[in-house]
Write a protein that holds these residues in place. Structure first.
Motif, mmCIF file in Angstrom:
data_model
loop_
_atom_site.group_PDB
_atom_site.id
_atom_site.type_symbol
_atom_site.label_atom_id
_atom_site.label_comp_id
_atom_site.label_asym_id
_atom_site.label_seq_id
_atom_site.Cartn_x
_atom_site.Cartn_y
_atom_site.Cartn_z
ATOM 1 N N THR A 64 0.834 -1.210 0.000
ATOM 2 C CA THR A 64 0.000 0.000 0.000
ATOM 3 C C THR A 64 0.865 1.256 0.000
ATOM 4 O OG1 THR A 64 -0.171 -0.315 2.393
ATOM 5 C CG2 THR A 64 -2.138 -0.789 1.092
ATOM 6 N N CYS A 65 0.335 2.278 -0.624
ATOM 7 C CA CYS A 65 0.995 3.572 -0.650
ATOM 8 C C CYS A 65 1.057 4.125 0.765
ATOM 9 C CB CYS A 65 0.218 4.519 -1.558
ATOM 10 S SG CYS A 65 0.733 6.237 -1.409
ATOM 11 N N ARG A 66 2.236 4.592 1.152
ATOM 12 C CA ARG A 66 2.418 5.083 2.533
ATOM 13 C C ARG A 66 2.349 6.607 2.602
ATOM 14 N NH1 ARG A 66 1.512 0.826 5.549
ATOM 15 N NH2 ARG A 66 2.587 -1.015 4.768
ATOM 16 N N SER A 67 2.219 7.237 1.464
ATOM 17 C CA SER A 67 2.357 8.699 1.496
ATOM 18 C C SER A 67 1.060 9.455 1.282
ATOM 19 C CB SER A 67 3.369 9.136 0.432
ATOM 20 O OG SER A 67 4.611 8.564 0.734
ATOM 21 N N GLY A 68 -0.011 8.705 1.077
ATOM 22 C CA GLY A 68 -1.321 9.341 0.962
ATOM 23 C C GLY A 68 -1.339 10.457 -0.064
ATOM 24 N N ARG A 70 0.483 12.852 -0.581
ATOM 25 C CA ARG A 70 1.735 13.329 -1.192
ATOM 26 C C ARG A 70 2.071 12.574 -2.482
ATOM 27 N NH1 ARG A 70 6.513 13.110 1.571
ATOM 28 N NH2 ARG A 70 5.774 11.502 2.987
ATOM 29 N N CYS A 71 1.496 11.391 -2.666
ATOM 30 C CA CYS A 71 1.659 10.663 -3.924
ATOM 31 C C CYS A 71 0.543 11.040 -4.893
ATOM 32 C CB CYS A 71 1.659 9.151 -3.684
ATOM 33 S SG CYS A 71 3.233 8.516 -3.090
ATOM 34 N N SER A 72 0.391 12.335 -5.171
ATOM 35 C CA SER A 72 -0.678 12.781 -6.059
ATOM 36 C C SER A 72 -0.112 13.374 -7.330
ATOM 37 C CB SER A 72 -1.533 13.842 -5.364
ATOM 38 O OG SER A 72 -2.146 13.295 -4.238
ATOM 39 N N GLN A 81 6.249 9.487 -3.849
ATOM 40 C CA GLN A 81 6.889 9.765 -2.563
ATOM 41 C C GLN A 81 7.052 8.499 -1.733
ATOM 42 O OE1 GLN A 81 7.910 13.017 -1.805
ATOM 43 N NE2 GLN A 81 7.315 13.318 -3.951
ATOM 44 N N CYS A 82 6.647 7.358 -2.289
ATOM 45 C CA CYS A 82 6.812 6.109 -1.545
ATOM 46 C C CYS A 82 7.318 5.018 -2.481
ATOM 47 C CB CYS A 82 5.505 5.700 -0.855
ATOM 48 S SG CYS A 82 4.329 4.885 -1.946
ATOM 49 N N GLN A 83 7.813 3.946 -1.844
ATOM 50 C CA GLN A 83 8.399 2.831 -2.572
ATOM 51 C C GLN A 83 7.404 2.170 -3.529
ATOM 52 O OE1 GLN A 83 11.721 2.276 -1.537
ATOM 53 N NE2 GLN A 83 11.695 1.343 -3.575
ATOM 54 N N VAL A 84 6.197 1.931 -3.018
ATOM 55 C CA VAL A 84 5.195 1.198 -3.809
ATOM 56 C C VAL A 84 4.813 1.982 -5.070
ATOM 57 C CG1 VAL A 84 2.849 0.240 -3.782
ATOM 58 C CG2 VAL A 84 4.296 0.063 -1.749
ATOM 59 N N CYS A 85 4.534 3.263 -4.912
ATOM 60 C CA CYS A 85 4.146 4.067 -6.076
ATOM 61 C C CYS A 85 5.307 4.197 -7.064
ATOM 62 C CB CYS A 85 3.662 5.452 -5.637
ATOM 63 S SG CYS A 85 2.078 5.410 -4.779
ATOM 64 N N ALA A 86 6.527 4.285 -6.538
ATOM 65 C CA ALA A 86 7.695 4.386 -7.413
ATOM 66 C C ALA A 86 7.836 3.114 -8.246
ATOM 67 C CB ALA A 86 8.957 4.628 -6.587
HETATM 68 ZN ZN LIG Z 1 2.655 6.313 -2.773
#
Ligand SMILES: [Zn+2]
Length: 325
Positions: A64-68, A70-72, A81-86
Protein backbone atom coordinates in the motif's frame (compact mmCIF):
# COMPACT_ATOMS: atom_id res chain seq x y z
CA UNK A 1 -47.22 22.61 -36.45
CA UNK A 2 -47.14 20.14 -33.59
CA UNK A 3 -43.99 19.83 -31.51
CA UNK A 4 -43.34 16.30 -32.68
CA UNK A 5 -43.62 17.27 -36.34
CA UNK A 6 -41.33 20.22 -35.86
CA UNK A 7 -38.66 18.03 -34.29
CA UNK A 8 -38.97 15.63 -37.16
CA UNK A 9 -38.72 18.32 -39.80
CA UNK A 10 -35.60 19.77 -38.18
CA UNK A 11 -34.07 16.30 -38.30
CA UNK A 12 -35.17 15.87 -41.91
CA UNK A 13 -33.55 19.16 -42.91
CA UNK A 14 -30.29 18.19 -41.18
CA UNK A 15 -30.10 14.76 -42.74
CA UNK A 16 -30.93 16.27 -46.10
CA UNK A 17 -27.37 17.57 -46.04
CA UNK A 18 -25.31 14.61 -47.24
CA UNK A 19 -22.15 15.70 -45.45
CA UNK A 20 -23.86 16.16 -42.11
CA UNK A 21 -25.51 12.77 -42.55
CA UNK A 22 -22.04 11.32 -43.23
CA UNK A 23 -20.81 12.90 -40.02
CA UNK A 24 -23.62 11.34 -37.99
CA UNK A 25 -23.06 7.95 -39.64
CA UNK A 26 -19.34 8.06 -38.87
CA UNK A 27 -20.14 9.06 -35.31
CA UNK A 28 -22.60 6.20 -35.03
CA UNK A 29 -19.78 3.84 -36.03
CA UNK A 30 -17.67 5.23 -33.19
CA UNK A 31 -20.49 4.53 -30.76
CA UNK A 32 -20.81 0.96 -32.07
CA UNK A 33 -17.05 0.59 -31.74
CA UNK A 34 -17.09 1.84 -28.18
CA UNK A 35 -19.89 -0.56 -27.33
CA UNK A 36 -18.10 -3.60 -28.70
CA UNK A 37 -14.78 -2.75 -27.01
CA UNK A 38 -16.08 -2.39 -23.44
CA UNK A 39 -16.22 -6.05 -22.52
CA UNK A 40 -12.99 -6.96 -24.27
CA UNK A 41 -11.01 -4.06 -22.80
CA UNK A 42 -12.39 -4.70 -19.31
CA UNK A 43 -11.33 -8.35 -19.40
CA UNK A 44 -7.88 -7.58 -20.79
CA UNK A 45 -7.18 -4.85 -18.24
CA UNK A 46 -7.93 -7.32 -15.43
CA UNK A 47 -5.63 -9.91 -17.03
CA UNK A 48 -2.88 -7.31 -17.46
CA UNK A 49 -3.16 -6.25 -13.83
CA UNK A 50 -3.14 -9.86 -12.58
CA UNK A 51 -0.04 -10.50 -14.65
CA UNK A 52 1.79 -7.53 -13.14
CA UNK A 53 0.92 -8.58 -9.57
CA UNK A 54 1.98 -12.17 -10.21
CA UNK A 55 5.34 -11.10 -11.62
CA UNK A 56 6.26 -8.67 -8.86
CA UNK A 57 5.06 -9.08 -5.23
CA UNK A 58 6.30 -5.55 -4.50
CA UNK A 59 3.29 -4.28 -6.47
CA UNK A 60 0.62 -5.85 -4.33
CA UNK A 61 -2.02 -6.77 -3.52
CA UNK A 62 -0.83 -6.27 0.07
CA UNK A 63 1.46 -3.39 -0.86
CA UNK A 64 0.00 0.00 0.00
CA UNK A 65 0.99 3.57 -0.65
CA UNK A 66 2.42 5.08 2.53
CA UNK A 67 2.36 8.70 1.50
CA UNK A 68 -1.32 9.34 0.96
CA UNK A 69 -1.96 12.71 -0.59
CA UNK A 70 1.74 13.33 -1.19
CA UNK A 71 1.66 10.66 -3.92
CA UNK A 72 -0.68 12.78 -6.06
CA UNK A 73 0.04 13.30 -9.73
CA UNK A 74 -0.81 16.53 -11.51
CA UNK A 75 -1.43 16.37 -15.27
CA UNK A 76 1.75 14.95 -16.82
CA UNK A 77 3.78 15.23 -13.60
CA UNK A 78 4.17 12.50 -11.03
CA UNK A 79 6.94 12.28 -8.43
CA UNK A 80 6.17 9.23 -6.27
CA UNK A 81 6.89 9.77 -2.56
CA UNK A 82 6.81 6.11 -1.54
CA UNK A 83 8.40 2.83 -2.57
CA UNK A 84 5.20 1.20 -3.81
CA UNK A 85 4.15 4.07 -6.08
CA UNK A 86 7.70 4.39 -7.41
CA UNK A 87 7.69 0.68 -8.28
CA UNK A 88 4.31 1.01 -9.99
CA UNK A 89 5.44 4.03 -11.99
CA UNK A 90 8.47 2.10 -13.26
CA UNK A 91 6.32 -0.88 -14.16
CA UNK A 92 3.70 1.20 -16.00
CA UNK A 93 6.41 2.96 -18.01
CA UNK A 94 7.93 -0.42 -18.88
CA UNK A 95 4.66 -1.37 -20.61
CA UNK A 96 3.97 2.04 -22.10
CA UNK A 97 4.58 2.30 -25.85
CA UNK A 98 4.87 6.05 -25.44
CA UNK A 99 7.14 5.97 -22.39
CA UNK A 100 9.23 8.94 -23.44
CA UNK A 101 6.33 11.13 -24.32
CA UNK A 102 2.96 11.96 -22.93
CA UNK A 103 1.86 10.00 -19.90
CA UNK A 104 -1.13 11.62 -18.32
CA UNK A 105 -0.56 10.59 -14.68
CA UNK A 106 -3.21 13.05 -13.54
CA UNK A 107 -5.88 10.49 -14.57
CA UNK A 108 -4.78 8.12 -11.79
CA UNK A 109 -5.07 7.70 -8.05
CA UNK A 110 -1.78 5.83 -7.48
CA UNK A 111 -2.79 4.65 -4.02
CA UNK A 112 -5.32 2.36 -5.73
CA UNK A 113 -2.91 0.80 -8.23
CA UNK A 114 -2.35 -2.38 -6.16
CA UNK A 115 -6.09 -3.12 -5.94
CA UNK A 116 -7.82 -1.42 -8.87
CA UNK A 117 -6.84 -2.47 -12.39
CA UNK A 118 -8.72 0.39 -13.99
CA UNK A 119 -6.63 2.99 -12.14
CA UNK A 120 -3.61 1.43 -13.84
CA UNK A 121 -5.33 1.43 -17.24
CA UNK A 122 -5.91 5.18 -17.01
CA UNK A 123 -2.17 5.83 -17.12
CA UNK A 124 -2.36 4.64 -20.75
CA UNK A 125 -5.18 6.99 -21.70
CA UNK A 126 -5.54 10.65 -22.69
CA UNK A 127 -6.35 13.54 -20.34
CA UNK A 128 -9.75 14.12 -18.85
CA UNK A 129 -10.55 10.62 -17.55
CA UNK A 130 -9.77 10.96 -13.84
CA UNK A 131 -13.38 10.40 -12.78
CA UNK A 132 -14.04 7.36 -15.00
CA UNK A 133 -14.26 4.14 -13.05
CA UNK A 134 -14.53 1.58 -15.85
CA UNK A 135 -14.44 1.01 -19.64
CA UNK A 136 -18.21 1.46 -19.98
CA UNK A 137 -17.80 5.14 -19.01
CA UNK A 138 -15.16 5.78 -21.67
CA UNK A 139 -15.56 6.95 -25.26
CA UNK A 140 -14.00 5.23 -28.26
CA UNK A 141 -10.85 7.32 -28.34
CA UNK A 142 -10.04 6.58 -24.70
CA UNK A 143 -10.28 2.84 -25.32
CA UNK A 144 -8.33 3.07 -28.59
CA UNK A 145 -5.58 5.03 -26.86
CA UNK A 146 -5.31 2.37 -24.17
CA UNK A 147 -5.05 -0.38 -26.79
CA UNK A 148 -2.43 1.67 -28.60
CA UNK A 149 -0.33 2.65 -25.58
CA UNK A 150 -0.26 -0.55 -23.52
CA UNK A 151 1.95 -3.34 -24.82
CA UNK A 152 -0.37 -5.94 -23.29
CA UNK A 153 -2.52 -5.47 -26.41
CA UNK A 154 -1.07 -7.30 -29.38
CA UNK A 155 -2.37 -5.43 -32.42
CA UNK A 156 -1.06 -3.73 -35.52
CA UNK A 157 -0.66 -0.29 -33.92
CA UNK A 158 -0.72 1.51 -37.26
CA UNK A 159 -4.35 0.42 -37.66
CA UNK A 160 -5.15 1.81 -34.23
CA UNK A 161 -3.48 5.17 -34.79
CA UNK A 162 -5.17 5.57 -38.18
CA UNK A 163 -8.52 5.09 -36.52
CA UNK A 164 -7.67 7.52 -33.72
CA UNK A 165 -6.82 10.08 -36.39
CA UNK A 166 -10.23 9.55 -38.04
CA UNK A 167 -11.97 9.97 -34.70
CA UNK A 168 -10.19 13.26 -34.15
CA UNK A 169 -11.17 14.45 -37.62
CA UNK A 170 -14.82 13.67 -36.81
CA UNK A 171 -14.74 15.47 -33.48
CA UNK A 172 -12.74 18.46 -34.69
CA UNK A 173 -14.76 19.01 -37.84
CA UNK A 174 -15.97 22.51 -37.11
CA UNK A 175 -18.99 22.29 -39.41
CA UNK A 176 -19.82 18.74 -38.33
CA UNK A 177 -19.55 17.52 -41.89
CA UNK A 178 -17.43 14.92 -43.70
CA UNK A 179 -17.32 14.08 -47.41
CA UNK A 180 -18.42 10.76 -48.89
CA UNK A 181 -14.86 10.08 -49.98
CA UNK A 182 -13.69 10.58 -46.40
CA UNK A 183 -16.43 8.23 -45.20
CA UNK A 184 -15.28 5.45 -47.56
CA UNK A 185 -11.74 5.82 -46.30
CA UNK A 186 -13.03 5.73 -42.73
CA UNK A 187 -14.96 2.54 -43.43
CA UNK A 188 -11.78 0.87 -44.66
CA UNK A 189 -9.87 1.98 -41.58
CA UNK A 190 -12.44 0.99 -38.99
CA UNK A 191 -12.89 -2.39 -40.66
CA UNK A 192 -9.12 -2.89 -40.80
CA UNK A 193 -9.05 -2.32 -37.09
CA UNK A 194 -12.02 -4.61 -36.32
CA UNK A 195 -10.34 -7.33 -38.39
CA UNK A 196 -7.55 -7.43 -35.82
CA UNK A 197 -9.94 -9.13 -33.38
CA UNK A 198 -11.25 -12.11 -35.34
CA UNK A 199 -11.55 -14.24 -32.20
CA UNK A 200 -13.71 -11.79 -30.24
CA UNK A 201 -17.33 -12.44 -31.33
CA UNK A 202 -18.82 -9.14 -30.16
CA UNK A 203 -16.21 -7.22 -32.17
CA UNK A 204 -16.72 -9.39 -35.26
CA UNK A 205 -20.46 -8.61 -35.16
CA UNK A 206 -19.80 -4.89 -35.41
CA UNK A 207 -17.84 -5.40 -38.65
CA UNK A 208 -21.01 -6.17 -40.58
CA UNK A 209 -23.09 -3.58 -38.74
CA UNK A 210 -20.59 -0.91 -39.80
CA UNK A 211 -20.84 -2.18 -43.37
CA UNK A 212 -24.65 -2.02 -43.30
CA UNK A 213 -24.69 1.39 -41.74
CA UNK A 214 -22.14 3.03 -44.02
CA UNK A 215 -23.55 1.63 -47.25
CA UNK A 216 -27.19 2.35 -46.46
CA UNK A 217 -28.98 5.42 -47.73
CA UNK A 218 -30.42 6.37 -44.34
CA UNK A 219 -33.06 8.60 -45.83
CA UNK A 220 -35.58 10.29 -43.57
CA UNK A 221 -39.20 10.08 -44.53
CA UNK A 222 -41.68 12.59 -43.20
CA UNK A 223 -44.44 10.25 -42.15
CA UNK A 224 -48.17 10.60 -42.70
CA UNK A 225 -50.28 10.78 -39.58
CA UNK A 226 -50.77 7.05 -39.25
CA UNK A 227 -47.25 5.91 -40.10
CA UNK A 228 -44.45 5.43 -37.66
CA UNK A 229 -41.95 8.22 -37.85
CA UNK A 230 -38.24 7.91 -38.37
CA UNK A 231 -35.75 6.79 -40.97
CA UNK A 232 -35.55 3.59 -42.87
CA UNK A 233 -32.58 1.83 -44.28
CA UNK A 234 -33.18 0.62 -47.80
CA UNK A 235 -32.43 -2.88 -46.56
CA UNK A 236 -35.24 -2.49 -44.06
CA UNK A 237 -33.00 -1.81 -41.08
CA UNK A 238 -34.82 0.75 -39.04
CA UNK A 239 -33.68 3.54 -36.78
CA UNK A 240 -36.37 5.61 -35.12
CA UNK A 241 -36.19 9.38 -35.10
CA UNK A 242 -35.41 9.34 -31.39
CA UNK A 243 -32.54 6.91 -31.94
CA UNK A 244 -31.01 9.20 -34.54
CA UNK A 245 -31.51 12.10 -32.16
CA UNK A 246 -29.79 10.18 -29.41
CA UNK A 247 -26.78 9.51 -31.62
CA UNK A 248 -26.55 13.17 -32.60
CA UNK A 249 -26.78 14.20 -28.97
CA UNK A 250 -24.01 11.82 -27.90
CA UNK A 251 -21.73 13.10 -30.64
CA UNK A 252 -22.37 16.74 -29.84
CA UNK A 253 -21.77 16.10 -26.15
CA UNK A 254 -18.44 14.47 -26.96
CA UNK A 255 -17.56 17.35 -29.25
CA UNK A 256 -18.37 19.92 -26.55
CA UNK A 257 -16.43 17.93 -23.94
CA UNK A 258 -13.46 17.94 -26.32
CA UNK A 259 -13.68 21.72 -26.72
CA UNK A 260 -13.92 22.01 -22.94
CA UNK A 261 -10.75 19.95 -22.40
CA UNK A 262 -8.89 21.86 -25.10
CA UNK A 263 -9.86 25.09 -23.36
CA UNK A 264 -8.96 23.99 -19.82
CA UNK A 265 -5.66 22.47 -20.95
CA UNK A 266 -5.05 25.54 -23.11
CA UNK A 267 -4.16 23.38 -26.09
CA UNK A 268 -5.98 25.74 -28.42
CA UNK A 269 -5.95 29.55 -28.52
CA UNK A 270 -8.92 31.22 -26.78
CA UNK A 271 -9.97 32.91 -30.05
CA UNK A 272 -10.10 29.53 -31.74
CA UNK A 273 -12.20 28.14 -28.89
CA UNK A 274 -14.55 31.11 -29.27
CA UNK A 275 -14.86 30.43 -33.02
CA UNK A 276 -15.63 26.76 -32.48
CA UNK A 277 -18.24 27.59 -29.86
CA UNK A 278 -19.85 30.11 -32.16
CA UNK A 279 -20.25 27.50 -34.92
CA UNK A 280 -21.93 25.07 -32.53
CA UNK A 281 -24.18 27.83 -31.18
CA UNK A 282 -25.25 28.84 -34.67
CA UNK A 283 -26.01 25.21 -35.43
CA UNK A 284 -28.05 24.83 -32.24
CA UNK A 285 -29.96 28.07 -32.91
CA UNK A 286 -31.46 26.37 -35.94
CA UNK A 287 -32.05 23.03 -34.23
CA UNK A 288 -34.19 23.36 -31.18
CA UNK A 289 -34.59 19.60 -30.79
CA UNK A 290 -30.87 19.24 -30.04
CA UNK A 291 -30.43 22.54 -28.23
CA UNK A 292 -32.63 21.58 -25.28
CA UNK A 293 -30.55 18.54 -24.42
CA UNK A 294 -27.26 20.45 -24.49
CA UNK A 295 -28.08 23.48 -22.36
CA UNK A 296 -25.91 22.34 -19.46
CA UNK A 297 -22.89 21.51 -21.62
CA UNK A 298 -23.11 24.89 -23.37
CA UNK A 299 -23.38 26.77 -20.08
CA UNK A 300 -20.31 24.97 -18.73
CA UNK A 301 -18.36 26.07 -21.79
CA UNK A 302 -19.69 29.61 -21.76
CA UNK A 303 -18.71 30.19 -18.13
CA UNK A 304 -15.24 28.73 -18.74
CA UNK A 305 -14.82 31.01 -21.73
CA UNK A 306 -15.96 33.99 -19.67
CA UNK A 307 -13.42 33.18 -16.96
CA UNK A 308 -10.65 33.07 -19.55
CA UNK A 309 -11.74 36.38 -21.01
CA UNK A 310 -11.77 38.03 -17.59
CA UNK A 311 -8.35 36.66 -16.77
CA UNK A 312 -6.94 37.76 -20.12
CA UNK A 313 -8.31 41.28 -19.81
CA UNK A 314 -6.48 41.65 -16.50
CA UNK A 315 -3.20 41.14 -18.29
CA UNK A 316 -1.87 44.56 -19.37
CA UNK A 317 -0.62 43.29 -22.73
CA UNK A 318 -4.06 42.09 -23.69
CA UNK A 319 -5.49 45.49 -22.77
CA UNK A 320 -3.06 47.33 -24.99
CA UNK A 321 -3.94 45.09 -27.89
CA UNK A 322 -7.62 45.66 -27.30
CA UNK A 323 -6.99 49.39 -27.07
CA UNK A 324 -5.27 49.41 -30.45
CA UNK A 325 -8.07 47.44 -32.05
ZN1 LIG B 1 2.66 6.31 -2.77
Amino acid sequence: MQARDMVLSELAVRLNCAEYKNWVKAGHCLLLLRGCLHGFVGREVLAFHRGLLAADPGLGPRATCRSGSRCSPRARQFQPQCQVCAEWKREILKHHTNRNGDVYWGNCRPGLWPVDAWEVAKAFMPRGLADKTGPEECDAVALLSLINSCDHFLVDRKKVTELIKCRNEIMHSSEMKVSSMWLRDFQRKIQNFLNEFKNIPEIVTVYSRVEELLTSDWAVHIPEEDQRDGCEYEAGVYLSQSQVNEIEMELLKEKLQEIYLQATEQEVLPEEIANRLEVVKEFLRNNEDLRNGLTEDMQKLDSLHLQHQKRDSKEPRAQTLQGKA
